[in-house]
Write a protein that holds these residues in place. Structure first.
Motif, mmCIF file in Angstrom:
data_model
loop_
_atom_site.group_PDB
_atom_site.id
_atom_site.type_symbol
_atom_site.label_atom_id
_atom_site.label_comp_id
_atom_site.label_asym_id
_atom_site.label_seq_id
_atom_site.Cartn_x
_atom_site.Cartn_y
_atom_site.Cartn_z
ATOM 1 N N SER A 180 0.855 -1.164 0.055
ATOM 2 C CA SER A 180 0.032 -0.142 -0.059
ATOM 3 C C SER A 180 0.790 1.299 -0.086
ATOM 4 N N LEU A 181 2.096 1.233 0.619
ATOM 5 C CA LEU A 181 2.951 2.274 0.573
ATOM 6 C C LEU A 181 3.557 2.623 -0.742
ATOM 7 N N ILE A 182 4.053 1.255 -1.484
ATOM 8 C CA ILE A 182 4.462 1.459 -2.760
ATOM 9 C C ILE A 182 3.290 2.232 -3.763
ATOM 10 N N HIS A 183 2.108 1.562 -3.589
ATOM 11 C CA HIS A 183 1.236 2.214 -4.501
ATOM 12 C C HIS A 183 0.773 3.590 -4.405
ATOM 13 N N LEU A 184 0.772 4.105 -3.128
ATOM 14 C CA LEU A 184 0.588 5.338 -2.637
ATOM 15 C C LEU A 184 1.894 6.266 -3.134
ATOM 16 N N LEU A 185 2.929 5.716 -3.233
ATOM 17 C CA LEU A 185 3.991 6.468 -3.534
ATOM 18 C C LEU A 185 4.280 6.712 -4.879
ATOM 19 N N GLU A 186 3.740 5.562 -5.765
ATOM 20 C CA GLU A 186 3.962 5.790 -7.120
ATOM 21 C C GLU A 186 2.984 6.855 -7.625
ATOM 22 N N GLN A 187 1.725 7.126 -6.813
ATOM 23 C CA GLN A 187 1.089 7.964 -7.483
ATOM 24 C C GLN A 187 0.468 8.031 -8.745
ATOM 25 N N ASP A 188 0.064 6.709 -9.023
ATOM 26 C CA ASP A 188 -0.686 6.436 -10.369
ATOM 27 C C ASP A 188 -1.523 5.247 -10.143
ATOM 28 N N ASP A 189 -2.653 5.489 -10.397
ATOM 29 C CA ASP A 189 -3.663 4.312 -10.234
ATOM 30 C C ASP A 189 -3.434 3.164 -11.649
ATOM 31 N N SER A 190 -2.820 3.602 -12.633
ATOM 32 C CA SER A 190 -2.433 2.646 -13.721
ATOM 33 C C SER A 190 -0.923 2.711 -13.790
ATOM 34 N N PRO A 191 -0.194 2.269 -12.826
ATOM 35 C CA PRO A 191 1.065 2.376 -13.067
ATOM 36 C C PRO A 191 1.826 1.630 -14.367
ATOM 37 N N ILE A 192 1.387 0.616 -14.364
ATOM 38 C CA ILE A 192 2.245 -0.576 -15.630
ATOM 39 C C ILE A 192 1.765 0.101 -16.980
ATOM 40 N N ILE A 193 0.731 0.198 -17.464
ATOM 41 C CA ILE A 193 0.385 0.657 -18.985
ATOM 42 C C ILE A 193 -0.819 1.473 -18.794
ATOM 43 N N ASN A 194 -0.835 2.598 -19.513
ATOM 44 C CA ASN A 194 -1.981 3.359 -19.824
ATOM 45 C C ASN A 194 -2.284 3.374 -21.391
ATOM 46 N N CYS A 195 -3.530 2.518 -21.967
ATOM 47 C CA CYS A 195 -3.438 2.246 -23.142
ATOM 48 C C CYS A 195 -4.406 3.804 -23.970
ATOM 49 N N HIS A 196 -4.580 4.817 -22.935
ATOM 50 C CA HIS A 196 -5.098 5.755 -23.476
ATOM 51 C C HIS A 196 -4.316 6.969 -23.687
ATOM 52 N N SER A 197 -3.050 7.200 -23.059
ATOM 53 C CA SER A 197 -2.350 8.162 -22.992
ATOM 54 C C SER A 197 -1.696 8.210 -24.405
ATOM 55 N N LYS A 198 -1.461 7.194 -25.097
ATOM 56 C CA LYS A 198 -0.937 7.384 -26.559
ATOM 57 C C LYS A 198 -1.796 6.308 -27.117
#
Length: 150
Positions: free
Chosen positions: A78-96
């Motif tokens: 949970s600490l890591i998830h919070l610190l990464e500050q991104d709900d989709s940290p692996i891949i975002n198919c919509h950004s590009k």
């Protein structure tokens, strides 16, 4: 998966503060020296940790930074998830926009499942589980170290 520098530095700060315990505060200068991280980077890290109530900061002569109970009681995942500050940290198919999106590509789903398994696995551990042999030795050679990393 690769953690960003902010998460790395934040975890180092939390590990150090956890070892110091809640009885002894430390300064940004001490963190910078002991962790070999530039003070300017630590300012951002400590501000974020304070906003998220993972550390307690106090200004002034008797001020400093201490770890909070919240940080001690939160799983590492949970600490890591919070610190990464991104709900989709692996891949975002919509950004590009991805050409495979409209063809039922399952890569994002597989990666999201793996990420959640990582977080769940890390949540079995807490800062208190990070035990170091000879803690004092880690910092005994401070004078031989180079300038803090950028």
């Amino acid at each position: 998966m690769k953690l960003n520098h902010f998460t790395d530095y934040s975890l180092r700060v939390l590990i150090y503060l956890n070892k110091k315990n809640k009885t002894t505060s430390c300064s940004l200068d001490e963190l910078s020296e002991k962790l070999n991280i530039l003070r300017n980077h630590l300012i951002k890290v400590v501000q974020f940790l304070s906003q998220k109530e993972l550390v307690i900061t106090k200004r002034g002569k008797n001020g400093g930074i201490i770890i909070s109970d919240k940080a001690r009681e939160t799983g590492l995942g949970s600490l890591i998830h919070l610190l990464e500050q991104d709900d989709s940290p692996i891949i975002n198919c919509h950004s590009k926009p991805c050409v495979f999106m409209s063809y039922n590509c399952q890569l994002k789903s597989f990666l999201d499942t793996a990420y959640q398994a990582f977080i769940d696995s890390m949540n079995k551990h807490y800062l208190s589980d990070l035990v170091f042999n000879n803690w004092e030795i880690i910092f005994s050679n401070q004078h031989t170290r180079t300038k803090p990393s950028a």
